[in-house]
Design a protein around this motif. Sequence first.
Motif, PDB file in Angstrom:
ATOM      1  N   THR A  70     -18.107  -3.863 -17.043  1.00  0.00           N
ATOM      2  CA  THR A  70     -16.738  -3.389 -17.540  1.00  0.00           C
ATOM      3  C   THR A  70     -15.950  -2.844 -16.279  1.00  0.00           C
ATOM      4  OG1 THR A  70     -15.555  -2.113 -19.187  1.00  0.00           O
ATOM      5  CG2 THR A  70     -17.395  -0.963 -17.912  1.00  0.00           C
ATOM      6  N   THR A  71     -14.887  -2.355 -16.368  1.00  0.00           N
ATOM      7  CA  THR A  71     -14.122  -1.853 -15.236  1.00  0.00           C
ATOM      8  C   THR A  71     -15.050  -0.956 -14.260  1.00  0.00           C
ATOM      9  OG1 THR A  71     -12.183  -1.557 -16.624  1.00  0.00           O
ATOM     10  CG2 THR A  71     -12.019  -0.424 -14.634  1.00  0.00           C
ATOM     11  N   CYS A  72     -14.831  -1.288 -13.122  1.00  0.00           N
ATOM     12  CA  CYS A  72     -15.806  -0.881 -12.049  1.00  0.00           C
ATOM     13  C   CYS A  72     -15.263  -1.080 -10.682  1.00  0.00           C
ATOM     14  CB  CYS A  72     -17.213  -1.414 -12.008  1.00  0.00           C
ATOM     15  SG  CYS A  72     -18.465  -0.738 -11.019  1.00  0.00           S
ATOM     16  N   PHE A  73     -15.207  -0.241  -9.843  1.00  0.00           N
ATOM     17  CA  PHE A  73     -14.682  -0.157  -8.361  1.00  0.00           C
ATOM     18  C   PHE A  73     -16.040  -0.267  -7.650  1.00  0.00           C
ATOM     19  CE2 PHE A  73     -11.699   2.153 -10.739  1.00  0.00           C
ATOM     20  CZ  PHE A  73     -10.450   1.700 -10.533  1.00  0.00           C
ATOM     21  N   GLU A  74     -15.976  -1.339  -6.793  1.00  0.00           N
ATOM     22  CA  GLU A  74     -17.141  -1.870  -6.058  1.00  0.00           C
ATOM     23  C   GLU A  74     -16.732  -1.820  -4.597  1.00  0.00           C
ATOM     24  OE1 GLU A  74     -19.135  -4.186  -9.646  1.00  0.00           O
ATOM     25  OE2 GLU A  74     -18.754  -5.280  -7.685  1.00  0.00           O
ATOM     26  N   PHE A  75     -17.772  -1.939  -3.797  1.00  0.00           N
ATOM     27  CA  PHE A  75     -17.595  -2.421  -2.496  1.00  0.00           C
ATOM     28  C   PHE A  75     -19.134  -2.573  -1.834  1.00  0.00           C
ATOM     29  CE2 PHE A  75     -17.940   2.341  -2.066  1.00  0.00           C
ATOM     30  CZ  PHE A  75     -18.698   2.531  -0.879  1.00  0.00           C
ATOM     31  N   PHE A  76     -18.923  -3.346  -0.940  1.00  0.00           N
ATOM     32  CA  PHE A  76     -20.252  -4.061  -0.215  1.00  0.00           C
ATOM     33  C   PHE A  76     -20.251  -3.818   1.217  1.00  0.00           C
ATOM     34  CE2 PHE A  76     -19.397  -6.066  -4.270  1.00  0.00           C
ATOM     35  CZ  PHE A  76     -20.526  -6.605  -4.679  1.00  0.00           C
ATOM     36  N   ILE A  77     -21.393  -3.495   1.806  1.00  0.00           N
ATOM     37  CA  ILE A  77     -21.418  -3.160   3.359  1.00  0.00           C
ATOM     38  C   ILE A  77     -22.652  -3.953   3.854  1.00  0.00           C
ATOM     39  CG2 ILE A  77     -22.000  -1.430   5.094  1.00  0.00           C
ATOM     40  CD1 ILE A  77     -20.752   0.788   3.083  1.00  0.00           C
ATOM     41  N   GLY A  78     -22.363  -4.683   4.888  1.00  0.00           N
ATOM     42  CA  GLY A  78     -23.466  -5.348   5.676  1.00  0.00           C
ATOM     43  C   GLY A  78     -23.247  -5.195   7.014  1.00  0.00           C
ATOM     44  N   ILE A  79     -24.386  -5.579   7.830  1.00  0.00           N
ATOM     45  CA  ILE A  79     -24.421  -5.403   9.141  1.00  0.00           C
ATOM     46  C   ILE A  79     -24.201  -6.527   9.670  1.00  0.00           C
ATOM     47  CG2 ILE A  79     -25.938  -4.443  11.272  1.00  0.00           C
ATOM     48  CD1 ILE A  79     -27.075  -2.713   9.204  1.00  0.00           C
ATOM     49  N   THR A 152     -12.862  -5.189  -7.353  1.00  0.00           N
ATOM     50  CA  THR A 152     -12.909  -4.394  -8.335  1.00  0.00           C
ATOM     51  C   THR A 152     -13.221  -5.556  -9.510  1.00  0.00           C
ATOM     52  OG1 THR A 152     -11.786  -2.610  -7.359  1.00  0.00           O
ATOM     53  CG2 THR A 152     -11.458  -2.739 -10.133  1.00  0.00           C
ATOM     54  N   VAL A 153     -13.862  -5.000 -10.602  1.00  0.00           N
ATOM     55  CA  VAL A 153     -13.747  -5.720 -11.909  1.00  0.00           C
ATOM     56  C   VAL A 153     -13.063  -4.775 -13.045  1.00  0.00           C
ATOM     57  CG1 VAL A 153     -15.347  -6.365 -13.846  1.00  0.00           C
ATOM     58  CG2 VAL A 153     -16.195  -6.376 -11.649  1.00  0.00           C
ATOM     59  N   ILE A 154     -11.942  -5.697 -13.682  1.00  0.00           N
ATOM     60  CA  ILE A 154     -11.229  -5.046 -14.481  1.00  0.00           C
ATOM     61  C   ILE A 154     -11.434  -5.586 -15.980  1.00  0.00           C
ATOM     62  CG2 ILE A 154      -8.888  -4.642 -15.289  1.00  0.00           C
ATOM     63  CD1 ILE A 154      -9.367  -3.045 -12.877  1.00  0.00           C
ATOM     64  N   GLU A 155     -11.504  -4.684 -16.939  1.00  0.00           N
ATOM     65  CA  GLU A 155     -11.826  -5.279 -18.314  1.00  0.00           C
ATOM     66  C   GLU A 155     -10.354  -4.617 -19.050  1.00  0.00           C
ATOM     67  OE1 GLU A 155     -14.710  -5.528 -22.304  1.00  0.00           O
ATOM     68  OE2 GLU A 155     -15.097  -4.066 -20.411  1.00  0.00           O
ATOM     69  N   SER A 156      -9.826  -5.557 -19.534  1.00  0.00           N
ATOM     70  CA  SER A 156      -8.829  -5.305 -20.583  1.00  0.00           C
ATOM     71  C   SER A 156      -9.061  -4.916 -21.746  1.00  0.00           C
ATOM     72  CB  SER A 156      -7.869  -6.743 -20.760  1.00  0.00           C
ATOM     73  OG  SER A 156      -8.469  -7.467 -21.646  1.00  0.00           O
ATOM     74  N   ASN A 157      -8.262  -4.251 -22.620  1.00  0.00           N
ATOM     75  CA  ASN A 157      -8.530  -3.502 -23.872  1.00  0.00           C
ATOM     76  C   ASN A 157      -8.707  -4.583 -24.908  1.00  0.00           C
ATOM     77  OD1 ASN A 157      -5.913  -4.194 -24.329  1.00  0.00           O
ATOM     78  ND2 ASN A 157      -5.485  -2.056 -24.477  1.00  0.00           N
ATOM     79  N   GLN A 158      -8.383  -6.088 -24.481  1.00  0.00           N
ATOM     80  CA  GLN A 158      -8.785  -7.270 -25.001  1.00  0.00           C
ATOM     81  C   GLN A 158     -10.062  -7.894 -24.779  1.00  0.00           C
ATOM     82  OE1 GLN A 158      -6.566  -8.054 -27.675  1.00  0.00           O
ATOM     83  NE2 GLN A 158      -5.483  -6.333 -26.939  1.00  0.00           N
ATOM     84  N   HIS A 159     -10.865  -7.071 -23.976  1.00  0.00           N
ATOM     85  CA  HIS A 159     -12.290  -7.667 -23.430  1.00  0.00           C
ATOM     86  C   HIS A 159     -12.280  -8.645 -22.650  1.00  0.00           C
ATOM     87  CE1 HIS A 159     -13.694  -4.214 -25.782  1.00  0.00           C
ATOM     88  NE2 HIS A 159     -13.187  -4.734 -26.871  1.00  0.00           N
ATOM     89  N   GLU A 160     -11.305  -8.854 -21.964  1.00  0.00           N
ATOM     90  CA  GLU A 160     -11.042 -10.121 -20.906  1.00  0.00           C
ATOM     91  C   GLU A 160     -11.272  -9.390 -19.432  1.00  0.00           C
ATOM     92  OE1 GLU A 160      -6.973 -11.158 -21.571  1.00  0.00           O
ATOM     93  OE2 GLU A 160      -7.769 -12.848 -22.881  1.00  0.00           O
ATOM     94  N   ILE A 161     -12.115 -10.161 -18.851  1.00  0.00           N
ATOM     95  CA  ILE A 161     -12.727  -9.491 -17.461  1.00  0.00           C
ATOM     96  C   ILE A 161     -11.799 -10.125 -16.485  1.00  0.00           C
ATOM     97  CG2 ILE A 161     -14.413  -9.365 -15.911  1.00  0.00           C
ATOM     98  CD1 ILE A 161     -15.032  -7.515 -18.261  1.00  0.00           C
TER      99      ILE A 161
END
Length: 185
Positions: A70-79, A152-161
């Motif tokens: 569902t709605t989630c803020f993300e980040f990825f770290i690599g070397i 970021t993953v965003i889920e609408s209140n219509q459950h669309e990602i």
Amino acid sequence: MNEFKLIPFRSQASLPNIELSGKIDRQNELLSIEYQLQGDLDTILLQRGSANAIDPPAIIPSRKFELWSTTCFEFFIGIPDNLEYWEFNLSPSGDWNVFHLDNYRQGLQNELAFTSLPFKIDRQANSLLLTLTFGLSRIIPIQQEIEISVTTVIESNQHEISYWALTHPGTEADFHRRDSFIIKI
């Protein structure tokens, strides 16, 4: 300070009326990231089970799995020139997770260097600000250059990602692609 603006994956037909931007900075051992979500937040699920508004934050934010569903803020770290990387998931509820991966989508396991990941959320009528500052030296030496992907993953209140990132280099939305780790600090 690196400012960023996230763009939606190109093949998504229905998108919420929002903008996602922010900034990321590294000062010695501290990494700071700030996400700013602006627009019609009433059309977004900001926590599973919420309808048009953010639920009260978790009383005790904790490590949880599948926050990205569902709605989630993300980040990825690599070397640079190293296959391993870390995935950080931050839910508007205050729940979080950090994973270590050995290679592209392989060897996923909890990163045990983190037992908490406190971040702040400030919700206004048409904006949400999420800020996190943490000690990067728990996993990466201070002098080591890093590559970052902000998503970021965003889920609408219509459950669309919808999937938002700095760049979408593939034919599918895939936050794990190392060619999307384009911020270098």
